[in-house]
Design a protein around this motif. Structure first.
Motif, short mmCIF file in Angstrom:
data_model
loop_
_atom_site.label_atom_id
_atom_site.label_comp_id
_atom_site.label_asym_id
_atom_site.label_seq_id
_atom_site.Cartn_x
_atom_site.Cartn_y
_atom_site.Cartn_z
N LYS A 1 0.79 -1.14 0.15
CA LYS A 1 -0.24 -0.07 0.08
C LYS A 1 0.85 1.33 0.08
O LYS A 1 0.65 2.32 -0.77
CB LYS A 1 -0.74 0.05 1.28
N LEU A 2 1.86 1.22 0.83
CA LEU A 2 2.84 2.33 0.93
C LEU A 2 3.47 2.64 -0.42
O LEU A 2 3.57 3.85 -0.80
CB LEU A 2 3.94 2.28 2.09
N ILE A 3 4.03 1.56 -1.13
CA ILE A 3 4.82 1.77 -2.51
C ILE A 3 3.60 2.37 -3.51
O ILE A 3 4.03 3.30 -4.13
CB ILE A 3 5.24 0.61 -2.70
N LYS A 4 2.58 1.58 -3.52
CA LYS A 4 1.62 2.13 -4.53
C LYS A 4 1.11 3.33 -4.29
O LYS A 4 1.08 4.35 -5.39
CB LYS A 4 0.26 1.04 -4.27
N LYS A 5 0.87 3.99 -3.32
CA LYS A 5 0.43 5.42 -2.88
C LYS A 5 1.61 6.28 -3.51
O LYS A 5 1.40 7.45 -3.85
CB LYS A 5 0.31 5.59 -1.21
N SER A 6 2.81 5.64 -2.73
CA SER A 6 3.85 6.60 -3.17
C SER A 6 4.24 6.95 -4.61
O SER A 6 4.94 7.75 -5.07
CB SER A 6 5.20 6.17 -2.61
N LYS A 7 3.89 6.01 -5.41
CA LYS A 7 4.22 6.16 -6.85
C LYS A 7 3.21 7.35 -7.60
O LYS A 7 3.61 7.70 -8.61
CB LYS A 7 3.79 4.77 -7.70
N THR A 8 2.03 7.49 -6.93
CA THR A 8 1.23 8.64 -7.65
C THR A 8 0.96 9.60 -6.51
O THR A 8 0.15 10.58 -6.85
CB THR A 8 -0.06 7.92 -7.96
N ASN A 9 1.62 9.72 -5.58
CA ASN A 9 1.52 10.92 -4.39
C ASN A 9 2.06 12.01 -5.03
O ASN A 9 3.35 12.29 -5.04
CB ASN A 9 2.01 10.47 -3.06
N PRO A 10 1.45 13.35 -5.34
CA PRO A 10 1.96 14.43 -5.70
C PRO A 10 2.63 15.38 -4.62
O PRO A 10 3.10 16.10 -4.72
CB PRO A 10 1.00 15.10 -6.56
N ASP A 11 2.19 14.88 -3.48
CA ASP A 11 3.04 15.43 -2.23
C ASP A 11 4.11 14.78 -1.79
O ASP A 11 4.32 13.76 -1.25
CB ASP A 11 1.86 15.53 -0.97
#
Length: 539
Positions: free
Chosen positions: A470-480
């Motif tokens: 979940k952390l990696i998936k979120k980080s791949k598209t997180n503009p923050d």
């Protein structure tokens, strides 16, 4: 190259360069009749030069010198324009419009935007089975197509005309231009690929080139040769006429070539460090590379996190780096090397704030006993360590074997083998523990951390953690980007807590380089070496 470049990822095995003097040379120019000629050595045969499929640093170094993407790394390891003459980036940083320069392939055909669209979509095509397809996932629709949930036409890469390539991203990422310097992003000629089929890029005449050099000869497992590409757009910058590469695995043989004046640039073997210490021809290359033990969690014994952590804690990393390798490497207690940066150029290691694994034989023994009790295992099994057959790597592996036997009572059988054979066994999951390395493919912690997602093509030990995913998936598209880096720090901590791998050392390499070898650049990210600017002066 994650170097980068497997490191997929492994520079220790990859490149031991050497430059051999030719007979009848012009001493001022480095070659006969004024030609600029260098003779190098490699430790391994390039396993494959199909940029959509290859995964190793030997092949990446070759491709970096015979091919060119939209960007390439310069002498300062910054991405600079290659095939791209310019780029326009939208305000939301999600659309990149590249204008291609007037450039030709080695057979005289123009390099077109369609060559990039074809290549990228080919790598994403599930039929290609590209292990590096995930590198293209920042592109809109790329992951869906690669996972058979979308269509090629929906992928956000499109040739608007012969000289204009439009790329649309899912979300802005801070390192996209650097990505385009990586081999998977190279252009490919569809007519050449389809003409040769499965034999594409297996011989010099079964591919075409758009980089500074062409591959003119390739005698497998023996040697290969580069020649200057007369159709390269920036050929005036390229000074070398010819590079001859011999495959030499034995370090003593290479050191003998250097000491007798037949080699101009070579890796410095650990047994010779004291002899050359302090001399002006010693050159230290600091890499963004981690060497580690990879555990196959499908093995009953290695499926237990406490047992894996016990193995990790049993190894004296400082002795390994200072007494065995002796090449400037430093002990690693985490995954991401110090050279990899986060926001504002800060080291990811500084942002994480700590290393997670330390040498502690007493605690290791306690964890082993606890882990075996949890797993219902009463007897310690004999383990196999998959490794490399180069002389330096063999010494590392012998030390690891000794440490596990001394501190945990584990008997280890060593399985040293060629780079190509080792990669095949790892890909097939045919190992228990593998001595492996990964070099950064680009300058961002994601180049290490996304390796270990569930089902990832390089997660060959099949470790899995839903929170990590979940952390990696979120980080791949997180503009923050600030929040993103905090999530990546959390992800690395999870990886270390469960001992998915046992980090050993952040590697440096020592080389011997004669003073007349000029502007031969090494890179901590992506491919190891660039010969575009190299030349001999004052020999």
């Amino acid at each position: 190259m994650g170097k980068k470049f497997n490191v997929a990822l492994a520079l220790l095995l990859v490149a031991s360069l050497a430059l051999t003097a030719c007979g009848g040379v012009d001493q001022s120019q480095g070659g006969s009749s004024g030609k600029q000629v260098l003779n190098l050595t490699e430790t391994q045969e390039p396993p494959g030069l199909d940029s959509s499929k290859t995964t190793d640093t030997v092949s990446f170094s070759v491709l970096n010198n015979v091919m060119e993407g939209l960007y390439r790394l310069d002498k300062n390891n910054e991405p600079v324009e290659g095939m791209a003459e310019s780029v326009d980036i939208s305000k939301d940083k999600k659309t990149y419009t590249f204008k291609l320069r007037d450039a030709k392939w080695s057979d005289g055909e123009p390099v077109k935007a369609q060559d990039f669209e074809y290549s990228w979509k080919r790598a994403l095509d599930p039929k290609t089975k590209s292990e590096y397809a995930y590198m293209l996932y920042p592109i809109k629709g790329a992951e869906a197509y690669n996972s058979k949930k979308g269509k090629a036409d929906d992928v956000g890469v499109k040739a608007l005309d012969d000289k204009t390539l439009e790329v649309k991203l899912e979300q802005p990422i801070p390192y996209f231009l650097g990505l385009t310097a990586f081999a998977t992003f190279n252009p490919l000629r569809q007519d050449i690929v389809e003409e040769h089929g499965e034999k594409y890029a297996t011989e010099p005449d079964k591919m075409v080139y758009n980089g500074p050099f062409v591959l003119s000869e390739w005698n497998h497992n023996k040697d290969f040769q580069y020649k200057k590409n007369d159709n390269y757009w920036d050929k005036k910058t390229v000074k070398l006429d010819e590079i001859n590469v011999s495959i030499v695995k034995d370090m003593n043989q290479k050191m003998n070539l250097y000491s007798t004046g037949k080699v101009d640039f070579t890796s410095l073997g650990e047994d010779y460090v004291d002899k050359y210490q302090g001399k002006p021809d010693v050159y230290q290359h600091n890499e963004a590379t981690n060497f580690y033990l990879q555990f196959n969690t499908n093995n009953e014994f290695l499926d237990n996190a406490k047992i894996r952590k016990a193995i990790s804690m049993a190894i004296d990393r400082k002795t390994l780096t200072d007494k065995i390798s002796k090449n400037g490497s430093v002990p690693a207690g985490a995954l991401v090397p110090p050279a990899v940066q986060g926001p504002e150029g800060k080291s990811f290691r500084d942002l994480a704030g700590k290393e997670y694994i330390k040498h502690d034989p007493k605690e290791a023994k306690k964890l082993l006993e606890e882990g075996m009790k949890e797993a219902g295992i009463k007897k310690i099994p004999k383990l196999e360590l998959l490794g490399y057959d180069s002389s330096g790597a063999k010494k590392d592996q012998e030390f690891i074997k000794e440490q596990l036997n001394k501190n945990l009572g584990i008997d280890v059988d060593l399985r040293p083998m060629s780079f190509d054979q080792k990669l095949k066994l790892e890909s097939a999951g045919d190992f228990q523990i593998s001595y492996a390395g990964w070099g950064a493919d680009y300058n961002d912690p994601m180049t290490f951390l996304d390796l270990w997602v569930t089902g990832g093509s390089f997660n060959r030990g099949d470790w899995s953690n839903k929170e990590y995913d979940k952390l990696i998936k979120k980080s791949k598209t997180n503009p923050d980007f600030d929040e993103r880096i905090k999530d990546l720090v959390k992800a690395e901590e999870l990886l270390m807590e469960e001992a998915a791998i046992a980090p050993l050392y952040y590697r440096s390499q020592l080389f011997l380089r004669q003073t007349y070898v000029k502007d031969l650049y090494t890179h901590p990210f992506g491919a190891d070496f660039s010969y575009k600017w190299a030349h001999i002066e004052g020999k």
